[in-house]
Design a protein around this motif. Sequence first.
Motif, mmCIF file in Angstrom:
data_model
loop_
_atom_site.group_PDB
_atom_site.id
_atom_site.type_symbol
_atom_site.label_atom_id
_atom_site.label_comp_id
_atom_site.label_asym_id
_atom_site.label_seq_id
_atom_site.Cartn_x
_atom_site.Cartn_y
_atom_site.Cartn_z
ATOM 1 N N LEU A 19 0.821 -1.217 0.000
ATOM 2 C CA LEU A 19 0.000 0.000 0.000
ATOM 3 C C LEU A 19 0.854 1.266 0.000
ATOM 4 C CD1 LEU A 19 -2.844 -1.024 2.471
ATOM 5 C CD2 LEU A 19 -3.116 -0.477 0.048
ATOM 6 N N SER A 20 2.051 1.189 0.540
ATOM 7 C CA SER A 20 2.900 2.384 0.608
ATOM 8 C C SER A 20 3.265 2.907 -0.780
ATOM 9 C CB SER A 20 4.161 2.117 1.433
ATOM 10 O OG SER A 20 4.954 1.129 0.817
ATOM 11 N N ARG A 21 3.209 2.050 -1.790
ATOM 12 C CA ARG A 21 3.489 2.500 -3.166
ATOM 13 C C ARG A 21 2.437 3.489 -3.660
ATOM 14 N NH1 ARG A 21 4.401 -3.469 -4.905
ATOM 15 N NH2 ARG A 21 2.162 -3.309 -4.868
ATOM 16 N N TYR A 22 1.284 3.520 -3.022
ATOM 17 C CA TYR A 22 0.181 4.372 -3.463
ATOM 18 C C TYR A 22 0.126 5.722 -2.742
ATOM 19 C CZ TYR A 22 -1.427 0.152 -5.737
ATOM 20 O OH TYR A 22 -1.509 -0.958 -6.527
ATOM 21 N N PHE A 23 1.000 5.964 -1.780
ATOM 22 C CA PHE A 23 0.936 7.210 -1.013
ATOM 23 C C PHE A 23 0.927 8.433 -1.926
ATOM 24 C CE2 PHE A 23 2.881 5.769 3.322
ATOM 25 C CZ PHE A 23 1.872 4.851 3.475
ATOM 26 N N ASP A 24 1.899 8.523 -2.823
ATOM 27 C CA ASP A 24 1.986 9.695 -3.705
ATOM 28 C C ASP A 24 0.744 9.809 -4.591
ATOM 29 O OD1 ASP A 24 4.446 10.399 -2.661
ATOM 30 O OD2 ASP A 24 5.592 9.481 -4.292
ATOM 31 N N GLY A 25 0.284 8.685 -5.110
ATOM 32 C CA GLY A 25 -0.899 8.685 -5.964
ATOM 33 C C GLY A 25 -2.152 9.106 -5.215
ATOM 34 N N ILE A 58 -3.193 4.628 6.297
ATOM 35 C CA ILE A 58 -3.050 4.070 7.646
ATOM 36 C C ILE A 58 -2.969 2.545 7.605
ATOM 37 C CG2 ILE A 58 -4.274 3.758 9.844
ATOM 38 C CD1 ILE A 58 -5.282 6.682 9.438
ATOM 39 N N ALA A 59 -3.742 1.929 6.721
ATOM 40 C CA ALA A 59 -3.765 0.458 6.623
ATOM 41 C C ALA A 59 -2.413 -0.122 6.221
ATOM 42 C CB ALA A 59 -4.825 0.008 5.631
ATOM 43 N N SER A 60 -1.564 0.695 5.615
ATOM 44 C CA SER A 60 -0.244 0.197 5.211
ATOM 45 C C SER A 60 0.585 -0.208 6.419
ATOM 46 C CB SER A 60 0.508 1.251 4.395
ATOM 47 O OG SER A 60 0.958 2.299 5.241
ATOM 48 N N GLY A 61 0.333 0.448 7.550
ATOM 49 C CA GLY A 61 1.053 0.104 8.765
ATOM 50 C C GLY A 61 2.496 0.558 8.795
ATOM 51 N N THR A 62 2.907 1.400 7.849
ATOM 52 C CA THR A 62 4.291 1.869 7.864
ATOM 53 C C THR A 62 4.474 2.866 9.009
ATOM 54 O OG1 THR A 62 3.908 3.752 6.393
ATOM 55 C CG2 THR A 62 4.459 1.633 5.348
ATOM 56 N N PRO A 63 5.689 3.011 9.514
ATOM 57 C CA PRO A 63 5.919 3.977 10.591
ATOM 58 C C PRO A 63 5.519 5.405 10.203
ATOM 59 C CG PRO A 63 7.815 2.534 10.361
ATOM 60 C CD PRO A 63 6.891 2.239 9.207
ATOM 61 N N ASP A 64 5.568 5.716 8.920
ATOM 62 C CA ASP A 64 5.255 7.053 8.435
ATOM 63 C C ASP A 64 3.767 7.239 8.123
ATOM 64 O OD1 ASP A 64 6.165 9.635 7.678
ATOM 65 O OD2 ASP A 64 6.080 9.058 5.573
ATOM 66 N N ARG A 67 1.669 10.168 9.883
ATOM 67 C CA ARG A 67 2.050 11.488 9.387
ATOM 68 C C ARG A 67 1.536 11.705 7.976
ATOM 69 N NH1 ARG A 67 5.202 13.945 6.128
ATOM 70 N NH2 ARG A 67 6.236 12.070 5.396
ATOM 71 N N GLN A 68 1.664 10.690 7.133
ATOM 72 C CA GLN A 68 1.193 10.787 5.746
ATOM 73 C C GLN A 68 -0.324 10.995 5.694
ATOM 74 O OE1 GLN A 68 2.528 10.479 2.567
ATOM 75 N NE2 GLN A 68 4.663 10.375 3.206
ATOM 76 N N ALA A 69 -1.059 10.260 6.512
ATOM 77 C CA ALA A 69 -2.519 10.390 6.529
ATOM 78 C C ALA A 69 -2.934 11.772 7.024
ATOM 79 C CB ALA A 69 -3.144 9.300 7.399
ATOM 80 N N SER A 95 -4.075 8.633 17.778
ATOM 81 C CA SER A 95 -3.837 7.385 18.502
ATOM 82 C C SER A 95 -2.690 6.602 17.905
ATOM 83 C CB SER A 95 -5.095 6.517 18.508
ATOM 84 O OG SER A 95 -6.132 7.168 19.179
ATOM 85 N N LEU A 96 -2.667 6.517 16.577
ATOM 86 C CA LEU A 96 -1.585 5.796 15.916
ATOM 87 C C LEU A 96 -0.241 6.494 16.110
ATOM 88 C CD1 LEU A 96 -3.282 4.734 12.591
ATOM 89 C CD2 LEU A 96 -2.491 3.229 14.407
#
Length: 105
Positions: A19-25, A58-64, A67-69, A95-96
């Motif tokens: 899912l992190s590949r979609y952040f920019d998109g 958020i569902a990606s679960g990455t540490p970032d 902040r990204q959301a 919370s996250l």
Amino acid sequence: MIVDNILNAHRETEDRDGLSRYFDGLHALVQNAKARGLGTVDPTGYEGLVFKSAMAIIASGTPDSPRQALQLVDNARTGAIGEFQGQMLATLIDSLAALPASQHP
């Protein structure tokens, strides 16, 4: 909706990392919708797009992801984000963000 399809595909394949590949998109999708006035033309649709996009991040679960959301939601603000979903997102993101990175979902 495209965001639903992305979430479903990654849920079925258990590929949260992908899912992190979609952040920019997702950021670009929301910004394009904002620039085209979707928040004015269809506030409910815009709110849903922002909410689902933030949830995908958020569902990606990455540490970032918190902040990204939060950045996505902040950049999307037009006054069209409904109070309930806006509060729900803010609470979830806060919370996250408070969790140690090792405990992020």
